[in-house]
Write a protein that holds these residues in place. Structure first.
Motif, mmCIF file in Angstrom:
data_model
loop_
_atom_site.group_PDB
_atom_site.id
_atom_site.type_symbol
_atom_site.label_atom_id
_atom_site.label_comp_id
_atom_site.label_asym_id
_atom_site.label_seq_id
_atom_site.Cartn_x
_atom_site.Cartn_y
_atom_site.Cartn_z
ATOM 1 N N GLY A 2 26.527 85.650 48.179
ATOM 2 C CA GLY A 2 27.817 86.208 47.482
ATOM 3 C C GLY A 2 28.258 84.592 47.359
ATOM 4 O O GLY A 2 29.153 85.017 46.138
ATOM 5 N N ALA A 3 28.440 83.324 47.494
ATOM 6 C CA ALA A 3 28.861 82.353 46.335
ATOM 7 C C ALA A 3 28.689 82.815 45.889
ATOM 8 O O ALA A 3 29.902 81.761 44.516
ATOM 9 C CB ALA A 3 29.004 81.328 47.547
ATOM 10 N N ILE A 4 27.887 82.376 45.079
ATOM 11 C CA ILE A 4 27.005 82.187 43.660
ATOM 12 C C ILE A 4 27.316 82.799 43.022
ATOM 13 O O ILE A 4 27.718 83.006 41.591
ATOM 14 C CB ILE A 4 25.175 81.532 43.802
ATOM 15 N N LEU A 5 27.557 84.868 42.985
ATOM 16 C CA LEU A 5 27.702 85.954 42.165
ATOM 17 C C LEU A 5 29.119 85.923 42.295
ATOM 18 O O LEU A 5 29.551 86.236 41.039
ATOM 19 C CB LEU A 5 27.173 86.971 43.478
ATOM 20 N N GLY A 6 30.036 85.489 42.990
ATOM 21 C CA GLY A 6 31.184 85.268 43.070
ATOM 22 C C GLY A 6 31.809 84.972 41.464
ATOM 23 O O GLY A 6 32.315 85.110 40.417
ATOM 24 N N ILE A 7 31.050 83.409 41.467
ATOM 25 C CA ILE A 7 30.970 81.834 40.266
ATOM 26 C C ILE A 7 30.177 83.267 39.015
ATOM 27 O O ILE A 7 31.240 83.043 38.036
ATOM 28 C CB ILE A 7 30.391 80.732 40.455
ATOM 29 N N THR A 8 29.239 83.533 39.083
ATOM 30 C CA THR A 8 29.176 84.156 37.761
ATOM 31 C C THR A 8 29.662 85.255 37.299
ATOM 32 O O THR A 8 29.553 85.747 35.699
ATOM 33 C CB THR A 8 27.502 84.130 38.146
ATOM 34 N N PHE A 9 30.057 86.378 37.807
ATOM 35 C CA PHE A 9 30.329 87.309 37.795
ATOM 36 C C PHE A 9 31.688 86.896 36.642
ATOM 37 O O PHE A 9 32.715 87.816 36.070
ATOM 38 C CB PHE A 9 31.202 88.268 38.429
ATOM 39 N N ILE A 10 32.762 85.602 36.528
ATOM 40 C CA ILE A 10 33.941 85.723 36.627
ATOM 41 C C ILE A 10 33.856 85.176 34.926
ATOM 42 O O ILE A 10 35.137 85.187 34.511
ATOM 43 C CB ILE A 10 34.943 84.498 38.032
ATOM 44 N N LYS B 182 31.602 87.713 22.633
ATOM 45 C CA LYS B 182 31.427 86.605 21.475
ATOM 46 C C LYS B 182 31.195 85.871 21.389
ATOM 47 O O LYS B 182 30.657 84.508 21.243
ATOM 48 C CB LYS B 182 31.720 87.806 20.548
ATOM 49 N N SER B 183 33.043 85.345 21.645
ATOM 50 C CA SER B 183 33.185 84.012 21.981
ATOM 51 C C SER B 183 32.301 83.207 22.784
ATOM 52 O O SER B 183 32.419 81.853 22.150
ATOM 53 C CB SER B 183 34.646 84.389 21.741
ATOM 54 N N LEU B 184 32.681 83.955 23.970
ATOM 55 C CA LEU B 184 31.575 82.771 24.907
ATOM 56 C C LEU B 184 30.425 82.535 24.075
ATOM 57 O O LEU B 184 29.190 81.673 24.280
ATOM 58 C CB LEU B 184 31.340 83.426 25.900
ATOM 59 N N ALA B 185 29.600 83.541 23.597
ATOM 60 C CA ALA B 185 28.168 83.829 23.866
ATOM 61 C C ALA B 185 28.055 82.539 22.163
ATOM 62 O O ALA B 185 27.488 81.677 21.661
ATOM 63 C CB ALA B 185 27.017 84.905 22.703
ATOM 64 N N GLN B 186 29.326 82.341 21.025
ATOM 65 C CA GLN B 186 28.954 81.288 20.461
ATOM 66 C C GLN B 186 29.566 79.960 20.369
ATOM 67 O O GLN B 186 28.475 79.041 20.260
ATOM 68 C CB GLN B 186 30.382 81.702 19.078
ATOM 69 N N PRO C 284 26.832 79.172 29.182
ATOM 70 C CA PRO C 284 25.454 79.932 28.818
ATOM 71 C C PRO C 284 25.273 82.507 28.878
ATOM 72 O O PRO C 284 25.666 81.785 30.290
ATOM 73 C CB PRO C 284 24.326 80.256 28.739
ATOM 74 N N ILE C 285 26.032 82.354 28.140
ATOM 75 C CA ILE C 285 25.529 83.997 28.934
ATOM 76 C C ILE C 285 24.393 84.822 29.757
ATOM 77 O O ILE C 285 24.669 85.935 31.013
ATOM 78 C CB ILE C 285 25.797 85.078 28.100
ATOM 79 N N TYR C 286 23.597 83.570 29.738
ATOM 80 C CA TYR C 286 22.511 84.384 31.280
ATOM 81 C C TYR C 286 22.802 83.790 31.749
ATOM 82 O O TYR C 286 21.873 84.220 32.544
ATOM 83 C CB TYR C 286 21.299 83.868 30.040
ATOM 84 N N LYS D 179 29.647 74.947 36.974
ATOM 85 C CA LYS D 179 28.308 74.522 37.571
ATOM 86 C C LYS D 179 28.631 73.855 38.218
ATOM 87 O O LYS D 179 27.559 73.647 39.401
ATOM 88 C CB LYS D 179 27.779 73.122 36.032
ATOM 89 N N VAL D 180 29.993 72.143 38.564
ATOM 90 C CA VAL D 180 29.498 72.203 40.449
ATOM 91 C C VAL D 180 29.137 73.379 41.238
ATOM 92 O O VAL D 180 29.342 72.815 42.223
ATOM 93 C CB VAL D 180 30.143 70.632 40.106
ATOM 94 N N GLU D 181 30.209 74.117 40.989
ATOM 95 C CA GLU D 181 30.598 75.359 41.782
ATOM 96 C C GLU D 181 29.336 75.547 42.032
ATOM 97 O O GLU D 181 29.180 76.119 43.294
ATOM 98 C CB GLU D 181 31.644 76.474 41.491
ATOM 99 N N LEU D 182 28.464 76.217 40.943
ATOM 100 C CA LEU D 182 27.668 77.151 41.656
ATOM 101 C C LEU D 182 26.246 75.977 42.416
ATOM 102 O O LEU D 182 25.486 76.237 42.859
ATOM 103 C CB LEU D 182 25.955 77.073 40.346
ATOM 104 N N LEU D 183 27.220 74.605 42.200
ATOM 105 C CA LEU D 183 25.624 73.471 42.794
ATOM 106 C C LEU D 183 25.956 73.986 43.911
ATOM 107 O O LEU D 183 25.365 73.585 44.871
ATOM 108 C CB LEU D 183 25.418 72.508 42.232
#
Lengths: 172, 579
Positions: free
Chosen positions: B120-128, B298-302, B317-319, B435-439
């Motif tokens: 859940g902690a990781i999901l919140g960060i990625t979804f944002i 689009k801006s994010l992907a670029q 990255p969007i992935y 990245k540091v939050e995901l870590l």
């Protein structure tokens, strides 16, 4: 006037709808009526906003004219910072701080651009915000004594702000 | 090496310190300390704190004070990590203790607790990830706490005047809070925590005019400004228009009298209406923002393909988002299928709706926090419980476990956005913060769960020693849902009103009004007063006055009281205080 009437209708509809919804069970007929009034109020409000924006633009106030002015002034100030930092970095950093404060007003004044099109607004603000973030980093780097980092991001922030200005001009 | 102070300049040649081992270690240690303290204190006192501002101050003390080499963006990393580790506490203590109270905690393997909440902690960060551009760069949401923390981070370079105002605000609010807690030390009650103005003005009992004397909340309003006036107006609508009208129309049961009327209207009418408005408003906002989100994506992907001078990308990255969504889906699917004993079809449905709900709830919480600093996590938990109980055939342990995942995810999302706002204002590189939050963020729920387990073994939960009020509230919600007592009609009516409001052209209007009907008036009034003071100051003295004087002082007010709550949390854990 249209905007004011629209706001009144929106508020009146909300109050009526909220009261009708609060009942157990809700008075659905009244809720429906309230939603209709709110909808009509929104239409009037949006029309009034567009007319107000066009009036201001004709007068030379608000809208893109003012936004371009803010950007041009900011760019001129940043050019002064670039020269000033060679002799007095502290003074230049303070000037950069003032530029960042005035750029906040750009963000507020840019809100009416939404009326011209949400996509255009998004593109302008994306470009502007990137410039702002780079200039913020320049400020932080200078405050911490990292001159090279500060110079790099001052230049990129300046370049990005010029891009924003070009974007604004391209659509007028 | 000399530091940059006043006229002297140090020309540093090494790269700008940002993500350093010392920043990560300090952030994790301080975050763990806060998480452990607030888990216990939250179950005793009923609330927690994000801790970003305190972490920023501690960061300065250690990085600049002891190590003599910290930077603004490095300290930003410290507070980013510390708050990420700490914030999941609220998601855990609102849900998991309810399982202990209901005697259901042994029905789920402890490992699944850890996995679900950490995920859940990781999901919140990625979804944002896709929402950062929209909310911070395009919509320019205020994020008052994020703004206050940025003010603190920039203090060493902002000049002595701002630093003085910041510390002045801190001292005042810390002192007031301390004096308010005198009864805990056996001292006389000098400044109360709340004032019942209704009694003082001899108003009828059913008119709720109780005000919390909280300088922290006042400071939040001072920073929020104009948007907060809508919250104040909504509160007036809820308490001083709807309540008298429904009373006059006889829509209240006759056995509800006097001061109970206000609570009855709030509990059964305006609060569920407000939750519905929040949902309707956020869905409308999402639909209207689709073109902007498309620009942002689009801006994010670029941008993720563009590297800075060190070869790093500024945007994640969007992935990562795709990976996060897949992880969420897989986790919810496994949990529902293996733990819940649901068939494959229903497990798939649960996972799909769960992922969509986490995204919508994260969006809603981030939007609310961005506009006002208030976070309707408990209201969204109610809706989460409703949805999950329906999907899981009323499987309570599974519902609460998945509810914890959702709670941790949405708390993490709101915190991430606050941190990214701070980062934007100090020039941090967003991908580094993310990245540091995901870590590190996954550590928080594990610490919180461990402390909950220890507390259960030592004192029990749901008793006088550890009342766990939030978990008790969740238990009541579960009982209400199981008993069919869910105000779905209010959710629908509120949803329609909120949806239409958000089409008005005033960004987030539905969410703001919904929030105002959801919050207790106790806090709306001091908050609204702060917003009014901001507006008056802006009109009389100009925007520069707000930036130079009001913001640092308001930041100080928020930090002072927050620091005292942490101190009291520690004293409670240490057994010095008995609330």
């Amino acid at each position: 006037m249209k905007k004011l009437v629209g706001n009144v209708m929106l508020t009146a509809g909300l109050i009526t709808g909220a009261i009708a919804s609060a009942r157990n069970p809700p008075l659905w007929f009244a809720v429906g009526g309230a939603l209709f009034i709110m909808g009509a109020g929104i239409v009037l409000r949006r029309q009034g906003e567009k007319e107000e924006l066009h009036r201001n633009i004709t007068k030379g106030e608000g809208g893109e004219v003012e936004l371009k002015k803010v950007l041009e002034n900011a760019l001129t100030e940043i050019e002064t910072v670039m020269k000033e930092k060679e002799t007095d970095l502290e003074k230049a950093r303070k000037r950069l701080g003032k530029v960042l404060e005035t750029l906040e007003t750009f963000a507020e004044k840019a809100q009416p651009l939404r009326i011209k099109g949400i996509k255009f607004y998004g593109e302008v603000m994306t470009s502007f915000s990137k410039a702002e973030r780079h200039l913020n980093r320049a400020w932080s780097a200078y405050a911490d004594g990292y001159i090279r980092e500060g110079d790099t991001y001052l230049e990129s922030g300046y370049a990005q702000l010029r891009e924003t200005s070009k974007l604004l001009k391209s659509k007028s | 090496m000399e530091r940059y102070v006043g006229q002297s300049v140090t020309k540093r040649e090494e790269s700008y310190r940002e993500v350093t081992p010392v920043a990560i270690i300090l952030g994790v240690l301080w975050g763990a300390f806060m998480a452990a303290s607030f888990t216990y204190a939250g179950m005793v006192m009923g609330f927690t704190s994000g801790g970003s501002a305190i972490a920023a101050i501690v960061g300065w003390g250690i990085l600049r004070g002891l190590l003599k080499k910290g930077t603004v963006v490095e300290n930003n990393i410290v507070q980013t990590i510390a708050s990420a580790v700490n914030i999941s506490v609220s998601g855990v203590i609102f849900t998991i203790p309810a399982l202990y109270i209901m005697g259901l905690h042994q029905e789920i393997n402890t490992l699944y607790f850890f996995l679900a909440t950490a995920a859940g902690a990781i999901l919140g960060i990625t979804f944002i990830i896709p929402l950062r551009k929209q909310m911070i760069e395009i919509d320019r949401l205020r994020f008052p706490t994020g703004t206050a923390v940025a003010t603190i981070l920039k203090t060493p370079g902002s000049g002595i005047e701002k630093a003085r105002l910041l510390f002045f605000g801190m001292i005042i609010s810390a002192l007031v809070y301390l004096i308010q807690q005198f009864p805990l030390f056996g001292l006389p009650h000098i400044i109360p925590e709340v004032v019942d103005l209704g009694s003082v003005l001899h108003l009828p009992e059913w008119i709720n005019l109780t005000i919390a004397l909280s300088l922290m909340v006042f400071g939040m309003g001072l920073i929020t400004g104009r948007n907060g006036l809508i919250v104040l107006a909504g509160g007036i609508l809820s308490y001083y228009i709807i309540t008298p009208v429904v009373k006059a129309l006889g829509w209240i049961p006759t056995d509800v009298q006097g001061s109970a009327i206000s609570g009855y209207v709030y509990g059964t009418m305006t609060r569920p209406l407000g939750i519905g408005m929040l949902l309707g408003g956020s869905i409308a906002g999402l639909i209207l923002s689709l073109p902007v989100i498309a620009v942002a994506m689009k801006s994010l992907a670029q941008a993720s393909r563009v590297k800075d001078k060190n070869g790093n990308s500024e945007e994640l990255p969007i992935y990562y988002l795709i990976g996060g969504a897949i992880l969420a889906f897989a986790l919810l699917l496994i949990t529902a299928y293996k733990l819940g004993g649901l068939g494959l079809g229903r497990s798939l449905l649960t996972a799909l709706i769960g992922v969509a709900w986490i995204f919508i709830a994260s969006l809603l919480v981030a939007m609310s926090t961005g506009m006002t600093d208030w976070s309707p996590v408990s209201g969204l938990s109610l809706v989460s419980v409703m949805i999950l109980l329906y999907l899981t055939h009323k499987n309570v342990p599974l519902t609460i476990l998945m509810g914890a995942t959702v709670g941790v995810a949405i708390s993490g999302a709101a915190d991430m956005m606050q941190d990214l706002k701070t980062g934007h204002m100090v020039g941090a590189i967003p991908s580094r913060q993310q990245k540091v939050e995901l870590l590190t963020a996954w550590l928080g729920p594990i610490i919180a769960l461990t402390v909950v387990g220890l507390i259960w073994n030592a004192y029990g939960i749901g008793n006088d020693k550890v009342p766990a009020p939030q978990a008790m509230a969740l238990k009541s919600m579960v009982d209400a849902v199981l008993g069919g007592n869910v105000p779905v009609d209010k959710f629908i009516a509120g949803g329609l009103l909120g949806f239409v409001l958000s089409l008005s052209g005033i960004p987030g209007l539905g969410v703001l009004v919904g929030l105002s009907m959801y919050l207790p008036m106790l806090y709306i009034i001091p908050y609204g007063i702060g917003c009014i003071v901001n507006e008056i100051a802006k009109r009389k003295k100009g925007y520069e006055f707000i930036v130079e004087k009001v913001l640092p002082f308001a930041a100080g007010l928020m930090v002072g009281e927050a620091a005292m709550t942490l101190l009291f949390a520690v004293l409670t854990v240490a057994g010095v205080l008995q609330p």
